[in-house]
Design an enzyme around this catalytic site. Sequence first.
Site, PDB file in Angstrom:
ATOM      1  CE  LYS A 138      60.443   3.596  54.446  1.00  0.00           C
ATOM      2  NZ  LYS A 138      59.267   3.829  55.208  1.00  0.00           N
TER       3      LYS A 138
ATOM      4  NE  ARG B  68      55.803   7.631  59.376  1.00  0.00           N
ATOM      5  CZ  ARG B  68      55.603   6.633  58.541  1.00  0.00           C
ATOM      6  NH1 ARG B  68      55.613   5.395  58.978  1.00  0.00           N
ATOM      7  NH2 ARG B  68      55.416   6.859  57.256  1.00  0.00           N
TER       8      ARG B  68
ATOM      9  NE  ARG C 280      55.154   5.816  46.547  1.00  0.00           N
ATOM     10  CZ  ARG C 280      55.686   5.685  47.754  1.00  0.00           C
ATOM     11  NH1 ARG C 280      56.883   5.140  47.904  1.00  0.00           N
ATOM     12  NH2 ARG C 280      55.043   6.102  48.813  1.00  0.00           N
TER      13      ARG C 280
ATOM     14  NE  ARG D  93      51.094   5.039  49.842  1.00  0.00           N
ATOM     15  CZ  ARG D  93      52.094   5.054  50.719  1.00  0.00           C
ATOM     16  NH1 ARG D  93      53.044   4.126  50.651  1.00  0.00           N
ATOM     17  NH2 ARG D  93      52.168   5.972  51.638  1.00  0.00           N
TER      18      ARG D  93
ATOM     19  NE  ARG E 271      53.019   9.913  52.792  1.00  0.00           N
ATOM     20  CZ  ARG E 271      53.003   9.517  51.508  1.00  0.00           C
ATOM     21  NH1 ARG E 271      52.439  10.269  50.584  1.00  0.00           N
ATOM     22  NH2 ARG E 271      53.534   8.388  51.164  1.00  0.00           N
TER      23      ARG E 271
HETATM   24  P1  AMP Z   1      53.974   4.841  54.951  1.00  0.00           P
HETATM   25  O1  AMP Z   1      53.428   3.823  54.015  1.00  0.00           O
HETATM   26  O2  AMP Z   1      55.039   4.300  55.861  1.00  0.00           O
HETATM   27  O3  AMP Z   1      54.382   6.114  54.247  1.00  0.00           O
HETATM   28  O4  AMP Z   1      52.756   5.238  55.931  1.00  0.00           O
HETATM   29  C1  AMP Z   1      51.587   5.841  55.426  1.00  0.00           C
HETATM   30  C2  AMP Z   1      50.902   6.612  56.534  1.00  0.00           C
HETATM   31  O5  AMP Z   1      50.526   5.719  57.599  1.00  0.00           O
HETATM   32  C3  AMP Z   1      51.738   7.683  57.219  1.00  0.00           C
HETATM   33  O6  AMP Z   1      51.741   8.892  56.502  1.00  0.00           O
HETATM   34  C4  AMP Z   1      51.021   7.806  58.561  1.00  0.00           C
HETATM   35  O7  AMP Z   1      49.814   8.537  58.439  1.00  0.00           O
HETATM   36  C5  AMP Z   1      50.646   6.365  58.869  1.00  0.00           C
HETATM   37  N1  AMP Z   1      51.701   5.668  59.655  1.00  0.00           N
HETATM   38  C6  AMP Z   1      52.472   4.626  59.247  1.00  0.00           C
HETATM   39  N2  AMP Z   1      53.316   4.241  60.212  1.00  0.00           N
HETATM   40  C7  AMP Z   1      53.103   5.067  61.253  1.00  0.00           C
HETATM   41  C8  AMP Z   1      53.684   5.206  62.553  1.00  0.00           C
HETATM   42  N3  AMP Z   1      54.697   4.400  62.967  1.00  0.00           N
HETATM   43  N4  AMP Z   1      53.208   6.176  63.371  1.00  0.00           N
HETATM   44  C9  AMP Z   1      52.213   6.982  62.979  1.00  0.00           C
HETATM   45  N5  AMP Z   1      51.626   6.928  61.769  1.00  0.00           N
HETATM   46  C10 AMP Z   1      52.054   5.977  60.908  1.00  0.00           C
END
Ligand code: AMP
Length: 213
Positions: free
Chosen positions: A13, A88, A127, A161, A172
Amino acid sequence: MNVILVGPAGSGKGTQAEYIKEKFNLLHLSTGDMLRAEIASGSELGNEVKSVIDNGLLVSDDLMVSMIEKRIAKDDAQNGVIFDGFPRTLPQAKALDEMLTKNHNSINKVIEIQVPRADLIARITGRYTCVKCGAGYHKLFKQPSKEGVCDKCGSTDFSQRDDDNEESANKRLDAFEKLTAEILPYYKDQSKLYSVDGTKAIPEVTSQVMSAF
Ligand code: AMP
């Protein structure tokens, strides 16, 4: 123009977002990056969300919606936004529509990048990034040309990360599958949804993405 990119962690993405951002001069908003910046800043909000994120759980809808609402009111968002990692959940999707409608705006396209889970786990757990310039690498698929030295800036400092381990990644991905099952039909019913095959080479995925526009 406003675009939503939907794809599980590790789907590529971020790479596609970079391309669309340059092409259409949009602001790329990754809620994951925004939350990690909060954590790094040591703010109260950052401390609140850290354990939620490290456990692969979702931050509350209210918090996410108010964070996005504040951010898209700024000048640099006025030409349009690529939403990455948001919405989400269905309440987030509806709240986003409401805040855009208030500004006589709307979501134009929703692009979903599809990748099977086994591929995703391998991509996520391998990664890592350069701490200094943010360049992305992978233990199996994309090593720097000189071992341990960033190709872009020459730094030797890399990090992974905290949530890029198999257990958190599986959580996730579970949450992602459950929730996209909620939001994708919402956009499909509005004829805004385009699905692309994220297992292909990056330029091929990009050209599938571009054909949506
Ligand atoms: P990502 O980098 O998009 O995988 O986001 C990392 C983490 O941030 C996710 O696993 C969630 O804990 C939190 N997070 C990111 N975006 C959202 C969202 N729109 N709603 C809820 N939690 C979020």
